[in-house]
Design a protein around this motif. Structure first.
Motif, PDB file in Angstrom:
ATOM      1  N   ASP A  55      27.240 -31.200  -4.386  1.00 57.37           N
ATOM      2  CA  ASP A  55      27.959 -32.291  -3.729  1.00 57.37           C
ATOM      3  C   ASP A  55      28.515 -31.817  -2.391  1.00 57.37           C
ATOM      4  O   ASP A  55      28.488 -32.541  -1.402  1.00 57.37           O
ATOM      5  CB  ASP A  55      29.114 -32.776  -4.607  1.00 57.37           C
ATOM      6  CG  ASP A  55      28.639 -33.220  -5.985  1.00 57.37           C
ATOM      7  OD1 ASP A  55      27.439 -33.504  -6.133  1.00 57.37           O
ATOM      8  OD2 ASP A  55      29.467 -33.271  -6.905  1.00 57.37           O
ATOM      9  N   GLN A  56      29.065 -30.604  -2.377  1.00 63.56           N
ATOM     10  CA  GLN A  56      29.576 -30.000  -1.148  1.00 63.56           C
ATOM     11  C   GLN A  56      29.272 -28.512  -1.171  1.00 63.56           C
ATOM     12  O   GLN A  56      29.413 -27.851  -2.199  1.00 63.56           O
ATOM     13  CB  GLN A  56      31.083 -30.213  -1.005  1.00 63.56           C
ATOM     14  CG  GLN A  56      31.672 -29.601   0.262  1.00 63.56           C
ATOM     15  CD  GLN A  56      33.134 -29.924   0.445  1.00 63.56           C
ATOM     16  OE1 GLN A  56      33.628 -30.947  -0.031  1.00 63.56           O
ATOM     17  NE2 GLN A  56      33.854 -29.068   1.149  1.00 63.56           N
ATOM     18  N   ASP A  75      30.000 -25.019   1.177  1.00 63.03           N
ATOM     19  CA  ASP A  75      30.657 -24.374   2.316  1.00 63.03           C
ATOM     20  C   ASP A  75      30.100 -22.967   2.492  1.00 63.03           C
ATOM     21  O   ASP A  75      30.089 -22.172   1.550  1.00 63.03           O
ATOM     22  CB  ASP A  75      32.163 -24.303   2.093  1.00 63.03           C
ATOM     23  CG  ASP A  75      32.838 -25.654   2.215  1.00 63.03           C
ATOM     24  OD1 ASP A  75      33.263 -25.998   3.323  1.00 63.03           O
ATOM     25  OD2 ASP A  75      32.928 -26.363   1.194  1.00 63.03           O
ATOM     26  N   THR A 106      29.778 -26.551   6.781  1.00 59.60           N
ATOM     27  CA  THR A 106      29.877 -27.391   5.587  1.00 59.60           C
ATOM     28  C   THR A 106      28.761 -28.418   5.565  1.00 59.60           C
ATOM     29  O   THR A 106      28.435 -29.036   6.588  1.00 59.60           O
ATOM     30  CB  THR A 106      31.233 -28.123   5.526  1.00 59.60           C
ATOM     31  OG1 THR A 106      32.291 -27.174   5.648  1.00 59.60           O
ATOM     32  CG2 THR A 106      31.385 -28.862   4.193  1.00 59.60           C
ATOM     33  N   THR A 107      28.172 -28.612   4.386  1.00 62.53           N
ATOM     34  CA  THR A 107      27.175 -29.641   4.181  1.00 62.53           C
ATOM     35  C   THR A 107      27.265 -30.094   2.721  1.00 62.53           C
ATOM     36  O   THR A 107      28.214 -29.762   2.026  1.00 62.53           O
ATOM     37  CB  THR A 107      25.763 -29.127   4.529  1.00 62.53           C
ATOM     38  OG1 THR A 107      24.835 -30.228   4.471  1.00 62.53           O
ATOM     39  CG2 THR A 107      25.319 -28.035   3.590  1.00 62.53           C
ATOM     40  N   GLY A 108      26.281 -30.851   2.238  1.00 63.06           N
ATOM     41  CA  GLY A 108      26.304 -31.292   0.848  1.00 63.06           C
ATOM     42  C   GLY A 108      25.846 -32.726   0.691  1.00 63.06           C
ATOM     43  O   GLY A 108      25.992 -33.547   1.611  1.00 63.06           O
ATOM     44  N   TYR A 133      28.847 -34.996   0.849  1.00 62.57           N
ATOM     45  CA  TYR A 133      29.775 -34.740   1.951  1.00 62.57           C
ATOM     46  C   TYR A 133      29.498 -35.755   3.059  1.00 62.57           C
ATOM     47  O   TYR A 133      28.335 -36.087   3.318  1.00 62.57           O
ATOM     48  CB  TYR A 133      29.579 -33.320   2.471  1.00 62.57           C
ATOM     49  CG  TYR A 133      30.698 -32.828   3.345  1.00 62.57           C
ATOM     50  CD1 TYR A 133      31.951 -32.541   2.814  1.00 62.57           C
ATOM     51  CD2 TYR A 133      30.519 -32.663   4.715  1.00 62.57           C
ATOM     52  CE1 TYR A 133      32.983 -32.092   3.613  1.00 62.57           C
ATOM     53  CE2 TYR A 133      31.541 -32.206   5.527  1.00 62.57           C
ATOM     54  CZ  TYR A 133      32.772 -31.932   4.965  1.00 62.57           C
ATOM     55  OH  TYR A 133      33.800 -31.478   5.774  1.00 62.57           O
ATOM     56  N   LYS A 144      30.385 -35.569   9.202  1.00 63.20           N
ATOM     57  CA  LYS A 144      31.113 -34.293   9.236  1.00 63.20           C
ATOM     58  C   LYS A 144      30.226 -33.097   8.904  1.00 63.20           C
ATOM     59  O   LYS A 144      30.666 -31.952   8.982  1.00 63.20           O
ATOM     60  CB  LYS A 144      32.294 -34.341   8.264  1.00 63.20           C
ATOM     61  CG  LYS A 144      33.351 -35.371   8.605  1.00 63.20           C
ATOM     62  CD  LYS A 144      34.498 -35.334   7.606  1.00 63.20           C
ATOM     63  CE  LYS A 144      35.573 -36.353   7.947  1.00 63.20           C
ATOM     64  NZ  LYS A 144      36.692 -36.311   6.968  1.00 63.20           N
ATOM     65  N   LYS A 145      28.985 -33.357   8.518  1.00 66.12           N
ATOM     66  CA  LYS A 145      28.095 -32.259   8.136  1.00 66.12           C
ATOM     67  C   LYS A 145      27.735 -31.387   9.329  1.00 66.12           C
ATOM     68  O   LYS A 145      27.638 -31.858  10.459  1.00 66.12           O
ATOM     69  CB  LYS A 145      26.803 -32.815   7.529  1.00 66.12           C
ATOM     70  CG  LYS A 145      26.954 -33.462   6.173  1.00 66.12           C
ATOM     71  CD  LYS A 145      25.588 -33.933   5.667  1.00 66.12           C
ATOM     72  CE  LYS A 145      25.711 -34.648   4.338  1.00 66.12           C
ATOM     73  NZ  LYS A 145      24.384 -35.073   3.824  1.00 66.12           N
ATOM     74  N   ASN A 188      20.505 -31.232   4.567  1.00 69.88           N
ATOM     75  CA  ASN A 188      21.644 -30.434   4.091  1.00 69.88           C
ATOM     76  C   ASN A 188      21.375 -28.925   4.156  1.00 69.88           C
ATOM     77  O   ASN A 188      21.563 -28.198   3.178  1.00 69.88           O
ATOM     78  CB  ASN A 188      22.013 -30.832   2.655  1.00 69.88           C
ATOM     79  CG  ASN A 188      22.402 -32.290   2.547  1.00 69.88           C
ATOM     80  OD1 ASN A 188      23.321 -32.752   3.211  1.00 69.88           O
ATOM     81  ND2 ASN A 188      21.660 -33.041   1.729  1.00 69.88           N
TER      82      ASN A 188
END
Length: 234
Positions: free
Chosen positions: A107-108, A110, A124-126, A129, A133-134, A141
Motif C-alpha cells: 500500500d505504501q 518508503d 515514497t510510493t505505493g 499512496y 505525492k508519489k 510505483n
C-alpha cells in the motif's frame, strides 16, 4: 582520570558502531544491465518485523534495533509493517540507473537511500499512496536511483501492506534497470496501466463496501452487516 574515562567511552562507542556495521548483509554487486529485473538472493538482504508500525529510520539504523534484522522470506499477514535492508554496488565500468520496485506491491513503500556522501535520501510510493505525492515512476510505483562506477549504497525499505487484493506467498527483493523498465512498462506494454487502474478501482469498491456495511451495522445493529464487513476484509 577524566581522560581515561573519556577514552573508555569513546572506545565503547566505536565498538558499538562496529557491531552495527558487521551485522549488515553482504553487498549485492550489479554486474550487468542486460536484463529488465533481477531478483536479489535472500542472502543479500535482511528484514525486520515492525508489529506496531512506529519505527523510524533513525531507530532502524541504530542499536539496539539494527541488530534485530535477520534473514527470512516468510510473511505473516498479521504484520502490516516490514523493514528491509540491503546494500548495492555498481561493479560495472559505467554509471547505471536502477529502479527499486514496490516490494510486495505494498500500500505504501518508503525508501531510505544512504550514499557515499553520508547523505540520506527519502522516496515514497505505493499502490494506495496518493498519486500526486508519489516519487519516481508513479504509474508503476518504482523509484529510480543513479549509481556511479563503484558506488555503493545502503537501502532501507519500509513497507505498509494490509493485503487488500495481493497476498504474496513469500517476501522477496528485486531491482530493475531503469531504461529497460521504462521500455517494457511505458512503451511496449501500455495495457499494464489499465490493469493497474482496474486493481485500484476494485480496491476502492472493496473499501466502500466495508464502510457501507459498518455504517448500516451502526444504525440497525444487525450483525449480518458486521459479518458482511468482515467478509469483505478477508
Amino acid at each position: 582520570m577524566r581522560k581515561k574515562i573519556f577514552h573508555l567511552i569513546l572506545i565503547l562507542l566505536l565498538f558499538d558502531q562496529t557491531i552495527a556495521q558487521n551485522n549488515l548483509p553482504p553487498v549485492y554487486e550489479i554486474k550487468s544491465d542486460t536484463g529488465v529485473y533481477f531478483t536479489i538472493d535472500a542472502n543479500y538482504w535482511q528484514l525486520l518485523e515492525d508489529k506496531e508500525g512506529n519505527l523510524t529510520i533513525k531507530e532502524a539504523n541504530q542499536l539496539p534495533v539494527s541488530e534485530k534484522f535477520h534473514q527470512s522470506n516468510q510473511i505473516d499477514y498479521r504484520i502490516h509493517y516490514y523493514w528491509f535492508r540491503y546494500r548495492l554496488k555498481n561493479s560495472m565500468n559505467k554509471d547505471v540507473t536502477i529502479c527499486l520496485p514496490n516490494t510486495t506491491n505494498a500500500d505504501q513503500s518508503d525508501y531510505y537511500v544512504y550514499n557515499e556522501y553520508d547523505k540520506w535520501t527519502h522516496f515514497t510510493t505505493g499502490i494506495l499512496y496518493p498519486y500526486s505525492k508519489k516519487d519516481g515512476l508513479k504509474k508503476i510505483n518504482e523509484i529510480p536511483i543513479s549509481l556511479k562506477q563503484e558506488e555503493e549504497v545502503l537501502i532501507y525499505n519500509r513497507i505498509k501492506n494490509y493485503y487488500y487484493f495481493n497476498k504474496p506467498k513469500f517476501l522477496s527483493v528485486s531491482i530493475g534497470i531503469t531504461n529497460k523498465v521504462i521500455q517494457e512498462n511505458y512503451i511496449e506494454n501500455d495495457s499494464n496501466f489499465s490493469i493497474r487502474d482496474l486493481s485500484a478501482l476494485f480496491t476502492g469498491i472493496l473499501l466502500f463496501a466495508v464502510v457501507f456495511s459498518l455504517f448500516f451495522y451502526s444504525i440497525v445493529r444487525d450483525r449480518v452487516y458486521l459479518y458482511y464487513a468482515l467478509v469483505w476484509l478477508r
